[in-house]
Design a protein around this motif. Structure first.
Motif, PDB file in Angstrom:
ATOM      1  N   TRP A  97      -3.146   6.009  -0.166  1.00 53.21           N
ATOM      2  CA  TRP A  97      -2.136   6.577  -1.065  1.00 53.21           C
ATOM      3  C   TRP A  97      -2.786   6.797  -2.418  1.00 53.21           C
ATOM      4  CZ3 TRP A  97      -0.315   4.868  -5.753  1.00 53.21           C
ATOM      5  CH2 TRP A  97       0.844   5.482  -6.258  1.00 53.21           C
ATOM      6  N   ALA A 124       4.224   2.252  -9.439  1.00 56.22           N
ATOM      7  CA  ALA A 124       4.489   1.300  -8.351  1.00 56.22           C
ATOM      8  C   ALA A 124       3.832   1.798  -7.070  1.00 56.22           C
ATOM      9  CB  ALA A 124       5.982   1.113  -8.145  1.00 56.22           C
ATOM     10  N   PRO A 171       3.832   2.279  -3.317  1.00 56.08           N
ATOM     11  CA  PRO A 171       4.861   2.252  -2.269  1.00 56.08           C
ATOM     12  C   PRO A 171       4.307   1.668  -0.966  1.00 56.08           C
ATOM     13  CG  PRO A 171       3.879   4.414  -2.360  1.00 56.08           C
ATOM     14  CD  PRO A 171       3.190   3.603  -3.445  1.00 56.08           C
ATOM     15  N   ALA A 172       5.173   1.539   0.016  1.00 62.96           N
ATOM     16  CA  ALA A 172       4.719   1.123   1.350  1.00 62.96           C
ATOM     17  C   ALA A 172       3.765   2.178   1.899  1.00 62.96           C
ATOM     18  CB  ALA A 172       5.915   0.950   2.277  1.00 62.96           C
TER      19      ALA A 172
END
Length: 316
Positions: free
Chosen positions: A171, A187, A189-190
């Motif tokens: 990511w 943040a 994320p998953a």
């Protein structure tokens, strides 16, 4: 615009505790780069000037003056976090080297910049932290776990955040800091599975391992029993030798040759008895393991008789 610093002094004053000699070629190269960099700073070409000063500090790591000038270059270029880091480093190193005036100057510049610093926070949720092999990078540099969730000074501009983990798709995102003093947060994320982490399929209890163990153990028992038979034959041969040519007579009266043959016969017989008993027991255990192993369910069909006729059942 910039506080003047004498070139040679800025580059080579390292303090009395640092008496190591700088390589002559590196020193000459560093001085030439330093001269060019300060000229470019005066001309406002800070990108090129800072790049040259970075090379100067690499060539002459103990040159605190060059580090201080690099901080000035960063500040003039608008990279306040980088400048603050340089000033803070020089403050500590100069104090350690006994250069109180230089340490105080660097500390004052660092203190003046600190309220103006932009910050970037990389938040990593607990669920993401549990990923195996999780690594977070900011601008290509790994962020250790203690830095996750911490507001860290950064220069204004674009910063690439990359998160990778085992069996997960990478990511990445660009975090843009537009102004001095700005606080930006990103943040993680998953992360999506990459499809290579297939759940383990339960293996059916076919008993293959048990049958293999039975064969191995049974084979060992068979070998032991075979050796026992060999010693049994040897015992019989030695007994016959003791009776030949009159070496032994009725009542087990033997000469030296007969006595020795009888002794060997008894020893071979004892070994044969032990091996036959042990080998037989091991062989029996192996056979039991093999025969009691579960059999795999084989697809197929069978015919069943029912109240309504004949039925064909099974799987194909």
């Amino acid at each position: 615009m910039l506080a003047p610093i004498a070139l040679a002094a800025a580059l080579f004053v390292t303090g009395p505790a640092q008496a190591q000699e700088v390589d002559r070629h590196a020193a000459l190269t560093a001085q030439a780069l330093y001269d060019q960099a300060t000229a470019e700073m005066d001309a406002g070409r800070f990108a090129s000037a800072c790049s040259k000063l970075e090379e100067v500090t690499r060539l002459v790591p103990d040159g605190l003056g060059a580090k201080l000038t690099l901080g000035q270059c960063y500040e003039a270029w608008g990279k306040l976090a980088s400048a603050w880091a340089q000033y803070t480093m020089v403050e500590a190193l100069a104090a350690k080297a006994g250069q109180a005036e230089r340490s105080a100057r660097a500390g004052a510049w660092a203190a003046a910049l600190k309220p103006r610093l932009a910050t970037l926070t990389v938040d990593v949720p607990e669920a993401v932290r549990a990923y195996r092999g999780l690594e977070i990078r900011r601008d290509g540099v790994p962020l250790g776990e203690p830095q996750w969730g911490a507001s860290l000074p950064v220069d204004t501009g674009e910063h690439e955040i990359v998160a990778t983990a085992r069996n997960r798709k990478p990511w990445r995102r660009s975090a843009v800091v537009t102004a001095d003093g700005e606080a930006v947060s990103v943040a993680i994320p998953a992360l999506e599975p990459d499809g290579r982490d297939e759940p383990a399929r339960p293996r059916s209890a076919t008993g293959g391992a048990q049958r293999t163990a039975g064969l191995v153990i049974g084979g060992a028992g068979l070998i032991g029993a075979g050796i026992g038979v060999f010693f049994g034959v040897r015992a019989a041969v030695k007994l016959n030798e003791s009776n030949e040519a009159g070496h032994c007579h009725d009542g087990n009266i033997c000469d030296d040759i007969g006595y020795e043959a009888r002794a060997q016969a008894v020893a071979a017989g004892d070994v044969s008895t032990v091996l036959l008993l042990a080998g037989g027991a091991v062989l029996a255990g192996g056979v039991a393991l093999f025969l009691t192993a579960p059999r795999p369910e084989r697809p197929g069909a069978h015919i069943a008789l029912g109240p309504h006729g004949v039925a064909l059942r099974g799987s194909f």
